[in-house]
Design a protein around this motif. Structure first.
Motif, PDB file in Angstrom:
ATOM      1  N   VAL A 148       0.837  -1.212   0.000  1.00 54.82           N
ATOM      2  CA  VAL A 148       0.000   0.000   0.000  1.00 54.82           C
ATOM      3  C   VAL A 148       0.869   1.259   0.000  1.00 54.82           C
ATOM      4  N   GLY A 149       2.018   1.202  -0.701  1.00 56.14           N
ATOM      5  CA  GLY A 149       2.848   2.392  -0.852  1.00 56.14           C
ATOM      6  C   GLY A 149       4.243   2.222  -0.279  1.00 56.14           C
ATOM      7  N   PRO A 150       5.033   3.307  -0.346  1.00 58.03           N
ATOM      8  CA  PRO A 150       6.410   3.238   0.133  1.00 58.03           C
ATOM      9  C   PRO A 150       6.488   2.976   1.630  1.00 58.03           C
ATOM     10  N   GLN A 151       7.517   2.219   2.011  1.00 56.38           N
ATOM     11  CA  GLN A 151       7.702   1.841   3.405  1.00 56.38           C
ATOM     12  C   GLN A 151       9.123   2.176   3.857  1.00 56.38           C
ATOM     13  N   TRP A 152       9.268   2.437   5.155  1.00 56.79           N
ATOM     14  CA  TRP A 152      10.573   2.528   5.777  1.00 56.79           C
ATOM     15  C   TRP A 152      10.900   1.147   6.323  1.00 56.79           C
ATOM     16  N   VAL A 153      12.119   0.680   6.091  1.00 56.94           N
ATOM     17  CA  VAL A 153      12.620  -0.528   6.740  1.00 56.94           C
ATOM     18  C   VAL A 153      13.379  -0.046   7.970  1.00 56.94           C
ATOM     19  N   MET A 154      13.031  -0.591   9.131  1.00 53.45           N
ATOM     20  CA  MET A 154      13.640  -0.165  10.388  1.00 53.45           C
ATOM     21  C   MET A 154      14.311  -1.357  11.058  1.00 53.45           C
ATOM     22  N   SER A 155      15.358  -1.080  11.822  1.00 54.45           N
ATOM     23  CA  SER A 155      16.134  -2.142  12.447  1.00 54.45           C
ATOM     24  C   SER A 155      16.497  -1.768  13.883  1.00 54.45           C
ATOM     25  N   LEU A 156      16.557  -2.788  14.739  1.00 55.90           N
ATOM     26  CA  LEU A 156      16.966  -2.645  16.122  1.00 55.90           C
ATOM     27  C   LEU A 156      18.012  -3.703  16.416  1.00 55.90           C
ATOM     28  N   PRO A 157      19.265  -3.308  16.677  1.00 54.71           N
ATOM     29  CA  PRO A 157      20.266  -4.317  17.044  1.00 54.71           C
ATOM     30  C   PRO A 157      19.964  -4.891  18.418  1.00 54.71           C
ATOM     31  N   LEU A 158      20.252  -6.172  18.586  1.00 53.43           N
ATOM     32  CA  LEU A 158      20.050  -6.815  19.882  1.00 53.43           C
ATOM     33  C   LEU A 158      21.386  -6.943  20.589  1.00 53.43           C
ATOM     34  N   PRO A 159      21.377  -6.865  21.908  1.00 52.23           N
ATOM     35  CA  PRO A 159      22.639  -7.045  22.640  1.00 52.23           C
ATOM     36  C   PRO A 159      23.175  -8.450  22.425  1.00 52.23           C
ATOM     37  N   THR A 160      24.491  -8.581  22.364  1.00 56.31           N
ATOM     38  CA  THR A 160      25.095  -9.892  22.177  1.00 56.31           C
ATOM     39  C   THR A 160      25.929 -10.262  23.396  1.00 56.31           C
ATOM     40  N   GLY A 161      25.716 -11.463  23.860  1.00 52.55           N
ATOM     41  CA  GLY A 161      26.507 -12.015  24.961  1.00 52.55           C
ATOM     42  C   GLY A 161      26.415 -11.229  26.254  1.00 52.55           C
ATOM     43  N   PRO A 162      27.090 -11.735  27.303  1.00 51.30           N
ATOM     44  CA  PRO A 162      27.048 -11.066  28.604  1.00 51.30           C
ATOM     45  C   PRO A 162      27.956  -9.851  28.663  1.00 51.30           C
TER      46      PRO A 162
END
Length: 162
Positions: A148-162
């Motif tokens: 239904v039209g143009p979209q933004w692709v968004m990202s959230l990095p996840l924490p890695t390891g302790p």
């Protein structure tokens, strides 16, 4: 009781089916009545119920594999997608969506241990949704054409390891 994310269970279905979405949001998301049948029997998709004050307030899907990769420019086995976020209209504007999305860094690795980032798409005619995701730490990483039209692709990095 604060906002909580819990895996979808059969006990949530009646309340999810009773959710009401604002008419202007219908082009951009799926009502739980549409999403619930799609989740059944698909090992790459997990339904997540949003609880607000212990009561069912919304639903979204977390997906890996092809359901996720359709949002990306290249396959990423460490990405998990959020889709079909819906929150009952009576609970919107109160921070429930933002609080739910801020809980993703804790929930996603528990359900998808290989995950290193969460991705999603937001229609560019839905700036309110973009603000919810930005407040939760997502950033725009790309653009694409959606159904239904143009979209933004968004990202959230996840924490890695302790």
């Amino acid at each position: 009781m604060p906002t909580q994310l819990v895996p979808l269970s059969a006990g949530h279905e009646a309340a999810l089916l009773a959710l009401t979405l604002a008419p202007e949001q219908l082009p951009f998301t799926a009502h739980p009545a549409e999403l619930l049948p799609e989740l059944k029997g698909d090992p790459q998709r997990r339904g997540v119920t949003i609880l607000d004050g212990g009561e069912v307030a919304g639903l979204f899907a977390l997906s890996s594999g092809p359901h996720c990769e359709k949002y990306l420019s290249a396959p990423d086995p460490h990405a998990v997608a959020v889709s079909a976020l819906s929150i009952d209209v009576s609970r919107q504007g109160r921070g429930v969506g933002t609080a739910a999305m801020r809980l993703l860094p804790t929930l996603v690795p528990a359900l998808f241990p290989a995950a290193r980032r969460v991705v999603l798409v937001v229609n560019q005619r839905n700036p309110g949704a973009r603000r919810v995701y930005e407040r939760a730490g997502f950033t725009v990483t790309n653009e694409r054409q959606g159904p239904v039209g143009p979209q933004w692709v968004m990202s959230l990095p996840l924490p890695t390891g302790p």
